[in-house]
Design a protein around this motif. Structure first.
Motif, PDB file in Angstrom:
ATOM      1  N   ALA A   1       0.851  -1.187   0.000  1.00 12.75           N
ATOM      2  CA  ALA A   1       0.000   0.000   0.000  1.00 12.75           C
ATOM      3  C   ALA A   1       0.888   1.240   0.000  1.00 12.75           C
ATOM      4  N   LYS A   2       0.309   2.369  -0.451  1.00  8.03           N
ATOM      5  CA  LYS A   2       1.014   3.637  -0.425  1.00  8.03           C
ATOM      6  C   LYS A   2       0.571   4.442   0.783  1.00  8.03           C
ATOM      7  N   GLU A   3       1.410   5.326   1.226  1.00 15.07           N
ATOM      8  CA  GLU A   3       1.086   6.172   2.370  1.00 15.07           C
ATOM      9  C   GLU A   3      -0.236   6.895   2.139  1.00 15.07           C
ATOM     10  N   GLY A   4      -1.076   6.881   3.183  1.00  9.00           N
ATOM     11  CA  GLY A   4      -2.360   7.568   3.098  1.00  9.00           C
ATOM     12  C   GLY A   4      -3.512   6.700   2.639  1.00  9.00           C
ATOM     13  N   GLU A   5      -3.228   5.506   2.147  1.00  6.79           N
ATOM     14  CA  GLU A   5      -4.300   4.633   1.670  1.00  6.79           C
ATOM     15  C   GLU A   5      -4.955   3.870   2.825  1.00  6.79           C
ATOM     16  N   THR A   6      -6.090   3.241   2.518  1.00 10.59           N
ATOM     17  CA  THR A   6      -6.788   2.363   3.468  1.00 10.59           C
ATOM     18  C   THR A   6      -6.515   0.917   3.089  1.00 10.59           C
ATOM     19  N   VAL A   7      -6.148   0.114   4.080  1.00 10.49           N
ATOM     20  CA  VAL A   7      -5.782  -1.283   3.848  1.00 10.49           C
ATOM     21  C   VAL A   7      -6.771  -2.186   4.578  1.00 10.49           C
ATOM     22  N   VAL A   8      -7.163  -3.269   3.933  1.00 13.76           N
ATOM     23  CA  VAL A   8      -8.023  -4.291   4.541  1.00 13.76           C
ATOM     24  C   VAL A   8      -7.264  -5.607   4.537  1.00 13.76           C
ATOM     25  N   LEU A   9      -7.026  -6.153   5.737  1.00  6.99           N
ATOM     26  CA  LEU A   9      -6.371  -7.452   5.890  1.00  6.99           C
ATOM     27  C   LEU A   9      -7.440  -8.480   6.237  1.00  6.99           C
ATOM     28  N   ASN A  10      -7.673  -9.408   5.337  1.00  7.98           N
ATOM     29  CA  ASN A  10      -8.775 -10.358   5.492  1.00  7.98           C
ATOM     30  C   ASN A  10      -8.440 -11.467   6.483  1.00  7.98           C
TER      31      ASN A  10
ATOM     32  N   LEU B   1     -18.773 -11.005  12.916  1.00  2.00           N
ATOM     33  CA  LEU B   1     -18.101 -12.103  13.604  1.00  2.00           C
ATOM     34  C   LEU B   1     -18.941 -13.369  13.620  1.00  2.00           C
ATOM     35  N   SER B   2     -20.268 -13.212  13.686  1.00  2.00           N
ATOM     36  CA  SER B   2     -21.135 -14.396  13.701  1.00  2.00           C
ATOM     37  C   SER B   2     -21.063 -15.166  12.388  1.00  2.00           C
ATOM     38  N   GLN B   3     -20.563 -14.503  11.331  1.00  2.00           N
ATOM     39  CA  GLN B   3     -20.384 -15.164  10.045  1.00  2.00           C
ATOM     40  C   GLN B   3     -18.933 -15.564   9.803  1.00  2.00           C
ATOM     41  N   GLY B   4     -18.094 -15.404  10.824  1.00  2.00           N
ATOM     42  CA  GLY B   4     -16.699 -15.805  10.700  1.00  2.00           C
ATOM     43  C   GLY B   4     -15.821 -14.810   9.992  1.00  2.00           C
ATOM     44  N   ASP B   5     -16.197 -13.521   9.975  1.00  2.00           N
ATOM     45  CA  ASP B   5     -15.405 -12.481   9.312  1.00  2.00           C
ATOM     46  C   ASP B   5     -14.815 -11.551  10.366  1.00  2.00           C
ATOM     47  N   ALA B   6     -13.483 -11.579  10.510  1.00  2.00           N
ATOM     48  CA  ALA B   6     -12.790 -10.726  11.479  1.00  2.00           C
ATOM     49  C   ALA B   6     -11.712  -9.902  10.784  1.00  2.00           C
ATOM     50  N   SER B   7     -12.003  -9.406   9.599  1.00  3.35           N
ATOM     51  CA  SER B   7     -11.031  -8.647   8.821  1.00  3.35           C
ATOM     52  C   SER B   7     -10.676  -7.335   9.519  1.00  3.35           C
ATOM     53  N   LEU B   8      -9.414  -6.925   9.344  1.00  2.00           N
ATOM     54  CA  LEU B   8      -8.887  -5.722   9.990  1.00  2.00           C
ATOM     55  C   LEU B   8      -8.780  -4.592   8.965  1.00  2.00           C
ATOM     56  N   VAL B   9      -9.208  -3.388   9.363  1.00  2.00           N
ATOM     57  CA  VAL B   9      -9.116  -2.199   8.525  1.00  2.00           C
ATOM     58  C   VAL B   9      -8.101  -1.239   9.151  1.00  2.00           C
ATOM     59  N   ILE B  10      -7.189  -0.726   8.316  1.00  2.19           N
ATOM     60  CA  ILE B  10      -6.207   0.267   8.751  1.00  2.19           C
ATOM     61  C   ILE B  10      -6.394   1.508   7.892  1.00  2.19           C
ATOM     62  N   LEU B  11      -6.740   2.621   8.510  1.00  4.82           N
ATOM     63  CA  LEU B  11      -6.950   3.873   7.796  1.00  4.82           C
ATOM     64  C   LEU B  11      -5.660   4.673   7.742  1.00  4.82           C
ATOM     65  N   ASN B  12      -5.480   5.381   6.600  1.00  7.11           N
ATOM     66  CA  ASN B  12      -4.375   6.345   6.458  1.00  7.11           C
ATOM     67  C   ASN B  12      -3.044   5.724   6.896  1.00  7.11           C
ATOM     68  N   VAL B  13      -2.640   4.675   6.197  1.00 11.07           N
ATOM     69  CA  VAL B  13      -1.442   3.945   6.590  1.00 11.07           C
ATOM     70  C   VAL B  13      -0.198   4.818   6.464  1.00 11.07           C
ATOM     71  N   THR B  14       0.776   4.546   7.323  1.00 16.15           N
ATOM     72  CA  THR B  14       2.067   5.230   7.299  1.00 16.15           C
ATOM     73  C   THR B  14       3.172   4.176   7.205  1.00 16.15           C
ATOM     74  N   THR B  15       4.404   4.643   7.025  1.00 18.25           N
ATOM     75  CA  THR B  15       5.519   3.708   6.914  1.00 18.25           C
ATOM     76  C   THR B  15       5.736   2.923   8.208  1.00 18.25           C
ATOM     77  N   SER B  16       5.277   3.466   9.335  1.00 17.63           N
ATOM     78  CA  SER B  16       5.428   2.755  10.610  1.00 17.63           C
ATOM     79  C   SER B  16       4.464   1.581  10.733  1.00 17.63           C
ATOM     80  N   ASP B  17       3.519   1.441   9.803  1.00 17.39           N
ATOM     81  CA  ASP B  17       2.552   0.340   9.854  1.00 17.39           C
ATOM     82  C   ASP B  17       3.081  -0.927   9.192  1.00 17.39           C
ATOM     83  N   HIS B  18       4.294  -0.892   8.656  1.00 16.71           N
ATOM     84  CA  HIS B  18       4.816  -2.089   8.011  1.00 16.71           C
ATOM     85  C   HIS B  18       5.070  -3.183   9.064  1.00 16.71           C
ATOM     86  N   GLY B  19       4.964  -4.429   8.634  1.00 23.64           N
ATOM     87  CA  GLY B  19       5.170  -5.561   9.539  1.00 23.64           C
ATOM     88  C   GLY B  19       4.297  -6.740   9.142  1.00 23.64           C
TER      89      GLY B  19
END
Length: 218
Positions: free
Chosen positions: A67-76, A125-143
């Motif tokens: 992802a690029k800085e400032g974008e929104t990321v969804v980790l399924n 969650l009752s349907q088994g979906d626990a995806s994570l959303v990260i708003l406005n990603v920065t370089t410190s969010d790598h990992g």
């Protein structure tokens, strides 16, 4: 007199045998009833059953994300169990691992980072979906991000993780790439200039000599 005594004797014997027959019949009937009761009790199925163990599967996709800085990321993150259709009593945790160690992001289905609303769960969650959303990603969010699900019996199941890389938005001639890519492009450009100089140097020397000879003749 002897005839009367014989009749009494035969009557007594007959009464004794009749008593024995009645007693045997009663005893046999009681034994039959007891056997029937035992048989009936043994035929009843046991009401105590052992609960089936949980067989939960946690799947994270994709394995790598950019992802690029400032974008929104969804980790399924999706989880499910063939034995238990209802998953509302499970607890979800997200954490990140990088060169600094481990950092918890969400625990018990809620964000644990203070004053940080960039991380939150998306889905049912009752349907088994626990995806994570990260708003406005920065370089410190790598990992590497891990999705962890805790079962009611305390068992913990963790996904394989998703590696997140963040690209810097340099804005140089509209190019937005990672630092490694930029360094590679610059190095390639410098190498091309050096090669061009090496190739053109002999020709430049000839031109200079020709110009000097022409000026002398003139």
């Amino acid at each position: 007199m002897s005839q009367h005594t014989g009749k009494l004797y035969r009557s007594a014997v007959s009464s004794f045998f009749l008593f024995l027959l009645v007693d045997v019949g009663v005893s046999g009937g009681s034994a039959s009833k007891e056997n029937a009761a035992v048989t009936h009790t043994a035929a009843q199925p046991s009401l105590l059953t052992t609960p089936e163990p949980w067989h939960l599967v946690v799947i994270q996709t994709p394995a790598k994300e950019k992802a690029k800085e400032g974008e929104t990321v969804v980790l399924n993150c999706h989880f499910g169990s063939p034995q238990r259709p209802s998953l509302t009593d499970l607890l979800v945790k997200w954490y990140k691992e990088d060169e600094k160690g481990q950092m918890d992001l969400l625990e018990n289905n809620v964000t644990v980072l203070p004053n940080n609303s960039r991380f939150f769960l998306r889905g049912d969650l009752s349907q088994g979906d626990a995806s994570l959303v990260i708003l406005n990603v920065t370089t410190s969010d790598h990992g590497i991000y891990f999705c962890e699900v805790t079962l009611p019996d305390g068992k913990v199941v963790t996904g394989d993780g998703t590696k997140l890389r963040i690209r810097r938005a340099l804005g140089l001639f509209g190019i937005e790439e990672s630092i490694g890519t930029i360094i590679g492009v610059v190095a390639a450009g410098i190498g091309g200039v050096v090669v061009l100089i090496i190739v053109l140097t002999p020709q430049l020397r000839r031109c200079v000599l020709c110009m000097r000879q022409g000026s002398r003749q003139a």
